[in-house]
Design a protein around this motif. Structure first.
Motif, PDB file in Angstrom:
ATOM      1  N   VAL A   1      22.705  -1.026  10.898  1.00  0.00           N
ATOM      2  CA  VAL A   1      23.147   0.005  11.846  1.00  0.00           C
ATOM      3  C   VAL A   1      24.081   0.961  11.116  1.00  0.00           C
ATOM      4  O   VAL A   1      24.956   0.532  10.354  1.00  0.00           O
ATOM      5  CB  VAL A   1      23.869  -0.620  13.056  1.00  0.00           C
ATOM      6  N   VAL A   2      23.898   2.252  11.351  1.00  0.00           N
ATOM      7  CA  VAL A   2      24.794   3.249  10.756  1.00  0.00           C
ATOM      8  C   VAL A   2      25.416   4.103  11.858  1.00  0.00           C
ATOM      9  O   VAL A   2      24.809   4.324  12.905  1.00  0.00           O
ATOM     10  CB  VAL A   2      24.081   4.158   9.727  1.00  0.00           C
ATOM     11  N   PHE A   3      26.618   4.562  11.597  1.00  0.00           N
ATOM     12  CA  PHE A   3      27.306   5.473  12.508  1.00  0.00           C
ATOM     13  C   PHE A   3      26.725   6.878  12.345  1.00  0.00           C
ATOM     14  O   PHE A   3      26.026   7.170  11.375  1.00  0.00           O
ATOM     15  CB  PHE A   3      28.813   5.481  12.208  1.00  0.00           C
ATOM     16  N   HIS A   4      27.036   7.745  13.275  1.00  0.00           N
ATOM     17  CA  HIS A   4      26.539   9.119  13.226  1.00  0.00           C
ATOM     18  C   HIS A   4      26.914   9.826  11.930  1.00  0.00           C
ATOM     19  O   HIS A   4      26.188  10.705  11.468  1.00  0.00           O
ATOM     20  CB  HIS A   4      27.079   9.931  14.411  1.00  0.00           C
ATOM     21  N   ASP A   5      28.043   9.436  11.333  1.00  0.00           N
ATOM     22  CA  ASP A   5      28.484  10.087  10.102  1.00  0.00           C
ATOM     23  C   ASP A   5      27.957   9.399   8.842  1.00  0.00           C
ATOM     24  O   ASP A   5      28.333   9.753   7.732  1.00  0.00           O
ATOM     25  CB  ASP A   5      30.008  10.183  10.061  1.00  0.00           C
ATOM     26  N   GLY A   6      27.082   8.402   9.002  1.00  0.00           N
ATOM     27  CA  GLY A   6      26.480   7.723   7.860  1.00  0.00           C
ATOM     28  C   GLY A   6      27.188   6.451   7.424  1.00  0.00           C
ATOM     29  O   GLY A   6      26.673   5.718   6.579  1.00  0.00           O
ATOM     30  N   ALA A   7      28.370   6.175   7.964  1.00  0.00           N
ATOM     31  CA  ALA A   7      29.068   4.929   7.627  1.00  0.00           C
ATOM     32  C   ALA A   7      28.250   3.741   8.124  1.00  0.00           C
ATOM     33  O   ALA A   7      27.542   3.834   9.122  1.00  0.00           O
ATOM     34  CB  ALA A   7      30.459   4.920   8.262  1.00  0.00           C
TER      35      ALA A   7
ATOM     36  N   ALA B   1      35.287   7.967   9.786  1.00  0.00           N
ATOM     37  CA  ALA B   1      35.812   9.104  10.553  1.00  0.00           C
ATOM     38  C   ALA B   1      37.316   8.947  10.779  1.00  0.00           C
ATOM     39  O   ALA B   1      38.067   9.924  10.677  1.00  0.00           O
ATOM     40  CB  ALA B   1      35.076   9.229  11.881  1.00  0.00           C
ATOM     41  N   ILE B   2      37.741   7.725  11.059  1.00  0.00           N
ATOM     42  CA  ILE B   2      39.177   7.481  11.234  1.00  0.00           C
ATOM     43  C   ILE B   2      39.906   7.815   9.937  1.00  0.00           C
ATOM     44  O   ILE B   2      40.886   8.568   9.934  1.00  0.00           O
ATOM     45  CB  ILE B   2      39.460   6.017  11.633  1.00  0.00           C
ATOM     46  N   ALA B   3      39.421   7.284   8.818  1.00  0.00           N
ATOM     47  CA  ALA B   3      40.077   7.490   7.522  1.00  0.00           C
ATOM     48  C   ALA B   3      40.093   8.959   7.115  1.00  0.00           C
ATOM     49  O   ALA B   3      41.090   9.456   6.592  1.00  0.00           O
ATOM     50  CB  ALA B   3      39.388   6.650   6.449  1.00  0.00           C
ATOM     51  N   ALA B   4      38.997   9.660   7.379  1.00  0.00           N
ATOM     52  CA  ALA B   4      38.894  11.059   6.947  1.00  0.00           C
ATOM     53  C   ALA B   4      39.753  12.006   7.772  1.00  0.00           C
ATOM     54  O   ALA B   4      40.137  13.073   7.288  1.00  0.00           O
ATOM     55  CB  ALA B   4      37.436  11.513   6.999  1.00  0.00           C
ATOM     56  N   HIS B   5      40.058  11.626   9.011  1.00  0.00           N
ATOM     57  CA  HIS B   5      40.719  12.578   9.905  1.00  0.00           C
ATOM     58  C   HIS B   5      42.090  12.135  10.391  1.00  0.00           C
ATOM     59  O   HIS B   5      42.708  12.836  11.193  1.00  0.00           O
ATOM     60  CB  HIS B   5      39.797  12.875  11.093  1.00  0.00           C
ATOM     61  N   LYS B   6      42.587  11.010   9.895  1.00  0.00           N
ATOM     62  CA  LYS B   6      43.921  10.583  10.298  1.00  0.00           C
ATOM     63  C   LYS B   6      44.969  11.369   9.523  1.00  0.00           C
ATOM     64  O   LYS B   6      44.707  11.889   8.424  1.00  0.00           O
ATOM     65  CB  LYS B   6      44.102   9.089  10.085  1.00  0.00           C
TER      66      LYS B   6
ATOM     67  N   GLY C   1      29.949   7.518  16.624  1.00  0.00           N
ATOM     68  CA  GLY C   1      29.590   6.190  17.096  1.00  0.00           C
ATOM     69  C   GLY C   1      28.249   5.767  16.533  1.00  0.00           C
ATOM     70  O   GLY C   1      27.767   6.327  15.544  1.00  0.00           O
ATOM     71  N   THR C   2      27.630   4.786  17.189  1.00  0.00           N
ATOM     72  CA  THR C   2      26.309   4.303  16.776  1.00  0.00           C
ATOM     73  C   THR C   2      25.272   4.536  17.865  1.00  0.00           C
ATOM     74  O   THR C   2      24.127   4.146  17.722  1.00  0.00           O
ATOM     75  CB  THR C   2      26.335   2.787  16.488  1.00  0.00           C
TER      76      THR C   2
ATOM     77  N   ASN D   1      20.209  10.861  18.103  1.00  0.00           N
ATOM     78  CA  ASN D   1      20.622  10.195  16.876  1.00  0.00           C
ATOM     79  C   ASN D   1      19.340   9.731  16.189  1.00  0.00           C
ATOM     80  O   ASN D   1      18.737   8.746  16.577  1.00  0.00           O
ATOM     81  CB  ASN D   1      21.529   9.000  17.192  1.00  0.00           C
ATOM     82  N   LYS D   2      18.900  10.453  15.189  1.00  0.00           N
ATOM     83  CA  LYS D   2      17.624  10.165  14.538  1.00  0.00           C
ATOM     84  C   LYS D   2      17.645   8.884  13.710  1.00  0.00           C
ATOM     85  O   LYS D   2      16.626   8.423  13.238  1.00  0.00           O
ATOM     86  CB  LYS D   2      17.190  11.359  13.698  1.00  0.00           C
ATOM     87  N   HIS D   3      18.824   8.319  13.520  1.00  0.00           N
ATOM     88  CA  HIS D   3      18.945   7.068  12.761  1.00  0.00           C
ATOM     89  C   HIS D   3      19.298   5.902  13.671  1.00  0.00           C
ATOM     90  O   HIS D   3      19.827   4.893  13.201  1.00  0.00           O
ATOM     91  CB  HIS D   3      20.000   7.223  11.662  1.00  0.00           C
ATOM     92  N   TYR D   4      18.993   6.052  14.967  1.00  0.00           N
ATOM     93  CA  TYR D   4      19.355   5.014  15.933  1.00  0.00           C
ATOM     94  C   TYR D   4      18.625   3.721  15.616  1.00  0.00           C
ATOM     95  O   TYR D   4      17.446   3.714  15.287  1.00  0.00           O
ATOM     96  CB  TYR D   4      19.036   5.491  17.352  1.00  0.00           C
ATOM     97  N   TRP D   5      19.322   2.605  15.731  1.00  0.00           N
ATOM     98  CA  TRP D   5      18.799   1.304  15.324  1.00  0.00           C
ATOM     99  C   TRP D   5      17.787   0.723  16.304  1.00  0.00           C
ATOM    100  O   TRP D   5      16.992  -0.135  15.936  1.00  0.00           O
ATOM    101  CB  TRP D   5      19.937   0.317  15.097  1.00  0.00           C
ATOM    102  N   GLN D   6      17.809   1.156  17.555  1.00  0.00           N
ATOM    103  CA  GLN D   6      16.834   0.654  18.517  1.00  0.00           C
ATOM    104  C   GLN D   6      15.615   1.573  18.563  1.00  0.00           C
ATOM    105  O   GLN D   6      15.682   2.730  18.165  1.00  0.00           O
ATOM    106  CB  GLN D   6      17.446   0.568  19.917  1.00  0.00           C
TER     107      GLN D   6
END
Length: 195
Positions: free
Chosen positions: A50-56, A120-125, A142-143, A162-167
């Motif tokens: 599973v990947v987040f919207h930002d690729g994480a 996203a938290i790390a990049a924008h805190k 999110g995911t 979300n084109k990378h959605y896991w379901q």
């Protein structure tokens, strides 16, 4: 509020989710969970791939970061975590939640705890905003099946697929949409009547 909740449920997911039309929970970002005999330890196996919207990438560390963030902000869904003693990662795909006292409702609140991207938290805190709250106020990572395309406060939220959605994306499922917000009831009715 209900408008925000509709958006959050499309962009974010929890470790568990409710079976549609039911009060029964089932795996979502977790593939399974177990509870110790004394009811104090919940162990969640985290879904791989599973990947987040930002690729994480989703892993146990991401879940721990997200749940601890909710606790530290101490607003909104934090009220659903009153009995938590610790949240830890036991390997790359296992999260262990230890309670101070038994809390039988924990599985039922897990769907309401959105897992957010640690990147996203790390990049924008910032030093004054260690949880990236200002960024998350008008962005999402999110995911869930939908991504935030644009947001105009008190006016409109636009969401895309979300084109990378896991379901599996089922045929006929909307691939996007807008939520138009308007406080004026007469204008709401006119908009509905005009399509």
């Amino acid at each position: 509020d209900s408008d925000t909740l509709q958006f959050v449920r499309g962009a974010y997911e929890g470790l568990l989710e409710y079976v549609p039309g039911s009060t029964t929970v089932r795996p979502a970002l977790a593939t399974s969970y177990s509870v110790s005999p004394d009811g104090l330890t919940y162990t969640f196996q985290i879904r791989q791939g599973v990947v987040f919207h930002d690729g994480a990438k989703l892993d146990a560390s991401a879940v721990v970061t997200s749940l601890q963030r909710i606790q530290e902000i101490n607003q909104g869904p934090a009220s659903l975590l009153p009995q938590i003693k610790s949240i830890t990662a036991s390997g790359p795909s296992t999260v262990v939640i230890t309670l101070a006292s038994p809390y039988a409702f924990l599985p039922g609140v897990m769907p309401w705890l959105p897992i957010v991207s640690p990147d996203a938290i790390a990049a924008h805190k910032t030093s004054s905003d260690p949880h990236a709250g200002n960024w998350f106020a008008n962005h999402a990572a999110g995911t869930g099946p939908y991504t935030l395309e644009s947001f105009t406060p008190t006016s409109k939220i636009s969401m895309g697929q979300n084109k990378h959605y896991w379901q599996t994306w089922k045929a006929g499922t909307p691939t996007g949409g807008d939520m138009t917000l308007n406080a004026n009831v007469a204008t709401q009715l006119e908009l509905l009547q005009s399509g």
